[in-house]
Design a protein around this motif. Structure first.
Motif, mmCIF file in Angstrom:
data_model
loop_
_atom_site.group_PDB
_atom_site.id
_atom_site.type_symbol
_atom_site.label_atom_id
_atom_site.label_comp_id
_atom_site.label_asym_id
_atom_site.label_seq_id
_atom_site.Cartn_x
_atom_site.Cartn_y
_atom_site.Cartn_z
ATOM 1 N N VAL B 7 12.324 12.265 -42.212
ATOM 2 C CA VAL B 7 12.717 13.597 -41.732
ATOM 3 C C VAL B 7 13.024 13.411 -40.257
ATOM 4 C CG1 VAL B 7 11.931 15.951 -41.345
ATOM 5 C CG2 VAL B 7 11.198 14.729 -43.396
ATOM 6 N N ILE B 8 14.203 13.847 -39.832
ATOM 7 C CA ILE B 8 14.615 13.576 -38.451
ATOM 8 C C ILE B 8 14.822 14.861 -37.661
ATOM 9 C CG2 ILE B 8 16.402 12.514 -36.996
ATOM 10 C CD1 ILE B 8 16.861 10.549 -39.382
ATOM 11 N N LEU B 9 14.181 14.897 -36.488
ATOM 12 C CA LEU B 9 14.375 16.017 -35.563
ATOM 13 C C LEU B 9 15.195 15.475 -34.398
ATOM 14 C CD1 LEU B 9 10.992 17.801 -34.691
ATOM 15 C CD2 LEU B 9 12.945 18.756 -35.890
ATOM 16 N N ASP B 10 16.265 16.135 -34.062
ATOM 17 C CA ASP B 10 17.081 15.713 -32.921
ATOM 18 C C ASP B 10 17.098 16.875 -31.940
ATOM 19 O OD1 ASP B 10 19.099 14.889 -31.176
ATOM 20 O OD2 ASP B 10 20.181 13.840 -32.755
ATOM 21 N N VAL B 11 16.421 16.701 -30.810
ATOM 22 C CA VAL B 11 16.240 17.832 -29.886
ATOM 23 C C VAL B 11 16.682 17.455 -28.474
ATOM 24 C CG1 VAL B 11 14.299 18.792 -31.211
ATOM 25 C CG2 VAL B 11 13.830 17.190 -29.361
ATOM 26 N N PRO B 12 16.987 18.456 -27.647
ATOM 27 C CA PRO B 12 17.317 18.147 -26.245
ATOM 28 C C PRO B 12 16.053 17.795 -25.455
ATOM 29 C CG PRO B 12 17.400 20.520 -26.600
ATOM 30 C CD PRO B 12 17.136 19.894 -27.938
ATOM 31 N N SER B 13 16.249 17.120 -24.342
ATOM 32 C CA SER B 13 15.102 16.718 -23.507
ATOM 33 C C SER B 13 14.671 17.897 -22.640
ATOM 34 C CB SER B 13 15.474 15.517 -22.646
ATOM 35 O OG SER B 13 16.629 15.806 -21.864
ATOM 36 N N ASP B 14 14.420 18.999 -23.295
ATOM 37 C CA ASP B 14 14.106 20.258 -22.618
ATOM 38 C C ASP B 14 12.664 20.644 -22.968
ATOM 39 O OD1 ASP B 14 13.855 22.891 -21.829
ATOM 40 O OD2 ASP B 14 15.926 23.406 -22.346
ATOM 41 N N PRO B 15 11.788 20.781 -21.960
ATOM 42 C CA PRO B 15 10.382 21.118 -22.253
ATOM 43 C C PRO B 15 10.233 22.372 -23.111
ATOM 44 C CG PRO B 15 10.632 20.560 -19.937
ATOM 45 C CD PRO B 15 12.017 20.599 -20.514
ATOM 46 N N ALA B 49 4.408 11.780 -25.872
ATOM 47 C CA ALA B 49 5.487 10.778 -25.930
ATOM 48 C C ALA B 49 6.817 11.420 -25.520
ATOM 49 C CB ALA B 49 5.575 10.187 -27.333
ATOM 50 N N CYS B 50 7.061 12.646 -25.995
ATOM 51 C CA CYS B 50 8.301 13.337 -25.635
ATOM 52 C C CYS B 50 8.301 13.715 -24.152
ATOM 53 C CB CYS B 50 8.489 14.588 -26.498
ATOM 54 S SG CYS B 50 8.838 14.199 -28.220
ATOM 55 N N THR B 51 7.124 14.122 -23.651
ATOM 56 C CA THR B 51 6.997 14.446 -22.223
ATOM 57 C C THR B 51 7.347 13.211 -21.386
ATOM 58 O OG1 THR B 51 5.321 16.145 -22.634
ATOM 59 C CG2 THR B 51 5.343 15.195 -20.439
ATOM 60 N N ASN B 52 6.859 12.041 -21.814
ATOM 61 C CA ASN B 52 7.185 10.794 -21.098
ATOM 62 C C ASN B 52 8.692 10.540 -21.109
ATOM 63 O OD1 ASN B 52 4.573 10.218 -20.463
ATOM 64 N ND2 ASN B 52 4.241 8.772 -22.131
ATOM 65 N N VAL B 53 9.317 10.801 -22.265
ATOM 66 C CA VAL B 53 10.771 10.597 -22.368
ATOM 67 C C VAL B 53 11.489 11.539 -21.383
ATOM 68 C CG1 VAL B 53 12.779 10.985 -23.858
ATOM 69 C CG2 VAL B 53 10.792 9.743 -24.745
ATOM 70 N N ILE B 54 11.097 12.808 -21.396
ATOM 71 C CA ILE B 54 11.754 13.795 -20.515
ATOM 72 C C ILE B 54 11.613 13.371 -19.049
ATOM 73 C CG2 ILE B 54 11.679 16.196 -19.696
ATOM 74 C CD1 ILE B 54 10.786 16.972 -22.603
ATOM 75 N N ARG B 55 10.384 12.971 -18.670
ATOM 76 C CA ARG B 55 10.111 12.611 -17.270
ATOM 77 C C ARG B 55 10.751 11.280 -16.873
ATOM 78 N NH1 ARG B 55 4.204 14.189 -17.191
ATOM 79 N NH2 ARG B 55 4.319 16.340 -16.481
ATOM 80 N N HIS B 56 10.468 10.261 -17.688
ATOM 81 C CA HIS B 56 10.814 8.904 -17.239
ATOM 82 C C HIS B 56 12.178 8.418 -17.736
ATOM 83 C CE1 HIS B 56 6.848 8.883 -15.593
ATOM 84 N NE2 HIS B 56 6.304 9.068 -16.783
ATOM 85 N N PRO B 62 17.438 18.191 -18.672
ATOM 86 C CA PRO B 62 17.248 18.781 -20.006
ATOM 87 C C PRO B 62 18.369 18.476 -20.995
ATOM 88 C CG PRO B 62 18.026 20.450 -18.474
ATOM 89 C CD PRO B 62 17.927 19.172 -17.691
ATOM 90 N N ASP B 63 19.398 17.706 -20.565
ATOM 91 C CA ASP B 63 20.555 17.515 -21.442
ATOM 92 C C ASP B 63 20.576 16.157 -22.152
ATOM 93 O OD1 ASP B 63 20.932 16.142 -19.116
ATOM 94 O OD2 ASP B 63 23.042 16.665 -18.868
ATOM 95 N N GLY B 64 19.470 15.426 -22.098
ATOM 96 C CA GLY B 64 19.395 14.185 -22.875
ATOM 97 C C GLY B 64 19.028 14.512 -24.320
ATOM 98 N N ARG B 65 19.008 13.507 -25.173
ATOM 99 C CA ARG B 65 18.619 13.736 -26.570
ATOM 100 C C ARG B 65 17.349 12.946 -26.890
ATOM 101 N NH1 ARG B 65 20.868 18.168 -28.209
ATOM 102 N NH2 ARG B 65 19.949 17.675 -30.237
ATOM 103 N N ILE B 66 16.524 13.541 -27.719
ATOM 104 C CA ILE B 66 15.328 12.852 -28.229
ATOM 105 C C ILE B 66 15.397 12.950 -29.750
ATOM 106 C CG2 ILE B 66 12.809 12.702 -28.218
ATOM 107 C CD1 ILE B 66 12.792 14.435 -25.688
ATOM 108 N N ARG B 67 15.347 11.787 -30.408
ATOM 109 C CA ARG B 67 15.387 11.794 -31.873
ATOM 110 C C ARG B 67 14.013 11.355 -32.411
ATOM 111 N NH1 ARG B 67 19.943 8.291 -34.024
ATOM 112 N NH2 ARG B 67 21.230 9.862 -33.017
ATOM 113 N N ILE B 68 13.399 12.252 -33.135
ATOM 114 C CA ILE B 68 12.050 11.971 -33.657
ATOM 115 C C ILE B 68 12.151 11.853 -35.173
ATOM 116 C CG2 ILE B 68 9.636 12.754 -33.667
ATOM 117 C CD1 ILE B 68 10.660 14.815 -31.448
#
Lengths: 100, 142
Positions: B7-15, B49-56, B62-68
């Motif tokens: 199951v894949i979630l694709d979200v923006p790097s937005d807190p 883990a997502c917070t680390n991605v957003i920060r680092h 907020p316009d990057g992508r995170i795929r979980i």
């Protein structure tokens, strides 16, 4: 001060903005009521650690009250439960203050 | 619960989306058979883990992508968190010493305490993947 909702990366900066300036005021004790906070992450905890550091610097007592078991377990996981003054409810802290 | 595929979630790097990510992780974890306490820790781990991605990885943009991706198998839940940032040296990712009382450095401790296996991998096209595995005990599934 009372907080409500999740304390995470999106909300902690607002809490920090309100909480930290209180340490510059003429107060003797700051109590943060967490009873309506169902979740906290490391960003939220960092805000309280910063407050604790200011508390030590300013000699203003800083306490957390009403944390639910889930929030308390996150403080425990961070090995911080015994570092903070934590009470089951804010009334207990205020009552203790008045009876001094 | 075993799923036929991830199951894949694709979200923006937005807190602001992290609350939804936590809710989703909670549901998947419980459905996979993890108990309440393990689920709470896993939700915290994914959040951190997502917070680390957003920060680092994205420097708070907020316009990057995170795929979980969540893969539920009979005995485990596998979670992979992919970013498309410039990448970093995983050796520099470490938590602070618990004896130091200072803000920050707790996220990695929370992740490590929640999962049985965690591994960072640099990706050829850029970015990183954090792979986490949580085994499901028989007690939890019964």
């Amino acid at each position: 001060m009372s907080l409500g909702g999740d304390l995470d990366m999106s909300t902690s900066p607002q809490v920090r903005k309100v909480l930290l300036p209180i340490f510059r005021k003429n107060v003797s004790h700051i109590i943060v009521d967490l009873k309506d906070v169902p979740y906290i992450d490391s960003s939220g905890i960092a805000t309280f650690v910063e407050s604790l550091q200011l508390s030590r610097k300013t000699q203003i007592r800083f306490s957390l009250a009403g944390a639910c078991p889930k929030v308390e377990s996150i403080f425990d996981l961070a090995h911080l439960k015994t570092i903070f003054e934590m009470a089951p409810d804010a009334g207990e802290l205020i009552g203790g203050e008045q009876s001094r | 619960m075993q799923l036929s595929g991830p199951v894949i979630l694709d979200v923006p790097s937005d807190p602001a989306v992290m609350s939804a990510v936590r809710g989703f992780t909670d549901k998947i974890s419980r459905a996979a058979g993890l108990g309440a306490e393990e689920t709470d820790k896993l939700v915290l781990a994914v959040d951190e883990a997502c917070t680390n991605v957003i920060r680092h990885a994205y420097g708070n943009r907020p316009d990057g992508r995170i795929r979980i991706s969540f893969t539920a198998k009979e005995d485990r839940l596998e979670i992979a968190i992919r970013d498309f940032g410039p990448g970093a040296d995983p050796a520099t990712f470490r938590g602070r010493d618990f004896s130091e009382v200072r803000p920050g450095g707790l996220g990695m401790h929370f992740i490590k305490s929640a999962v049985d296996v965690m591994e960072y991998q640099s990706q050829p096209g850029g970015g990183m993947v954090l792979k986490m595995v949580k085994f499901i005990s028989e007690q939890e599934t019964s």
